[in-house]
Motif scaffolding. Structure first.
Motif, PDB file in Angstrom:
ATOM      1  N   THR A   3       0.854  -1.186   0.000  1.00  0.00           N
ATOM      2  CA  THR A   3       0.000   0.000   0.000  1.00  0.00           C
ATOM      3  C   THR A   3       0.889   1.234   0.000  1.00  0.00           C
ATOM      4  N   VAL A   4       0.332   2.341  -0.433  1.00  0.00           N
ATOM      5  CA  VAL A   4       1.076   3.599  -0.436  1.00  0.00           C
ATOM      6  C   VAL A   4       0.312   4.630   0.382  1.00  0.00           C
ATOM      7  N   ARG A   5       1.080   5.552   0.947  1.00  0.00           N
ATOM      8  CA  ARG A   5       0.490   6.631   1.731  1.00  0.00           C
ATOM      9  C   ARG A   5       1.469   7.797   1.764  1.00  0.00           C
ATOM     10  N   LYS A   6       0.962   8.923   2.203  1.00  0.00           N
ATOM     11  CA  LYS A   6       1.811  10.096   2.347  1.00  0.00           C
ATOM     12  C   LYS A   6       2.849   9.816   3.436  1.00  0.00           C
ATOM     13  N   HIS A   8       5.445  10.665   6.460  1.00  0.00           N
ATOM     14  CA  HIS A   8       5.451  11.598   7.592  1.00  0.00           C
ATOM     15  C   HIS A   8       6.789  11.504   8.313  1.00  0.00           C
ATOM     16  N   ASP A  11       8.660   8.352   9.266  1.00  0.00           N
ATOM     17  CA  ASP A  11       9.190   7.494   8.200  1.00  0.00           C
ATOM     18  C   ASP A  11      10.629   7.832   7.831  1.00  0.00           C
ATOM     19  N   SER A  52       5.675  16.473  -2.817  1.00  0.00           N
ATOM     20  CA  SER A  52       4.910  15.376  -2.234  1.00  0.00           C
ATOM     21  C   SER A  52       5.874  14.229  -1.946  1.00  0.00           C
ATOM     22  N   ILE A  54       5.850  10.143  -0.740  1.00  0.00           N
ATOM     23  CA  ILE A  54       4.978   8.979  -0.633  1.00  0.00           C
ATOM     24  C   ILE A  54       5.821   7.748  -0.312  1.00  0.00           C
ATOM     25  N   ALA A  56       5.821   3.377   0.250  1.00  0.00           N
ATOM     26  CA  ALA A  56       5.168   2.096  -0.018  1.00  0.00           C
ATOM     27  C   ALA A  56       5.500   1.186   1.156  1.00  0.00           C
ATOM     28  N   GLU A  57       4.486   0.506   1.662  1.00  0.00           N
ATOM     29  CA  GLU A  57       4.739  -0.356   2.814  1.00  0.00           C
ATOM     30  C   GLU A  57       3.992  -1.675   2.705  1.00  0.00           C
ATOM     31  N   LYS A  99       2.671   1.332  -7.816  1.00  0.00           N
ATOM     32  CA  LYS A  99       1.768   1.983  -6.854  1.00  0.00           C
ATOM     33  C   LYS A  99       2.268   3.381  -6.493  1.00  0.00           C
ATOM     34  N   ALA A 103       0.215   7.133  -7.318  1.00  0.00           N
ATOM     35  CA  ALA A 103      -0.029   8.143  -6.278  1.00  0.00           C
ATOM     36  C   ALA A 103       0.683   9.450  -6.605  1.00  0.00           C
TER      37      ALA A 103
END
Length: 162
Positions: A3-6, A8, A11, A52, A54, A56-57, A99, A103
């Motif tokens: 999954t990917v997310r912004k 922070h 991280d 931006s 991003i 991936a985890e 992914k 994003a």
């Protein structure tokens, strides 16, 4: 499943560990010296309206890759974002890059960019292949780019129109 997310602040340490491993292996980034987490903490705070970050985890929360774009460097027009992508060595082929790119494209469009620039070492075959497979097209070359350690490499410029 990836999954990917912004990204922070929390991280930054894992991102630095991945990038340092890539730097130690060599051959794929223009960075030549290891970095600290503070490198990312500082960069993520610079111009949040034009950049931006991003990650991936995996389901267990392990970060296996990350991508960012920032306002283009001096050689790029204001409508172009500059991209960088890193995957944890040994984790390629899991869909991380796909992914991250989806994003990133959405985030770059939302910030008003018209295209994304990838500036890749000419000897970085995996990077050239990655960006080509995502629809980036060659449009220029920087010859004899001097890296921090004094080595010179050519760089290929690739463009993706949003």
């Amino acid at each position: 499943m990836i999954t990917v997310r912004k990204a922070h602040d929390l991280d930054a340490r894992e991102m630095a560990a991945i990038l340092n491993e890539v730097i130690r292996i060599g051959g794929t980034t223009a960075l030549t010296g290891e970095i600290e987490a503070q490198y990312f903490l500082d960069r993520m705070k610079t111009d949040p309206d034009t950049s931006s970050w991003i990650v991936a985890e995996k389901p267990n929360g392990e970060i296996v890759g990350f991508q960012w774009f920032t306002k283009g460097e001096g050689y790029l027009p204001s409508e172009a974002a500059e991209i960088a992508t890193f995957a944890k060595p040994g984790q390629q082929g899991l869909g991380i890059g796909s992914k991250l790119m989806e994003a990133t494209k959405a985030a770059a469009k939302a910030k008003g960019y018209k295209w994304i620039n990838a500036n890749i070492r000419a000897d970085n075959e995996s990077g050239l292949t990655y960006y080509q497979s995502r629809g980036f097209e060659d449009y220029g070359k920087i010859e004899g780019y001097q890296m921090a350690d004094g080595r010179r490499v050519d760089k290929i410029l690739k463009r993706f129109d949003l």
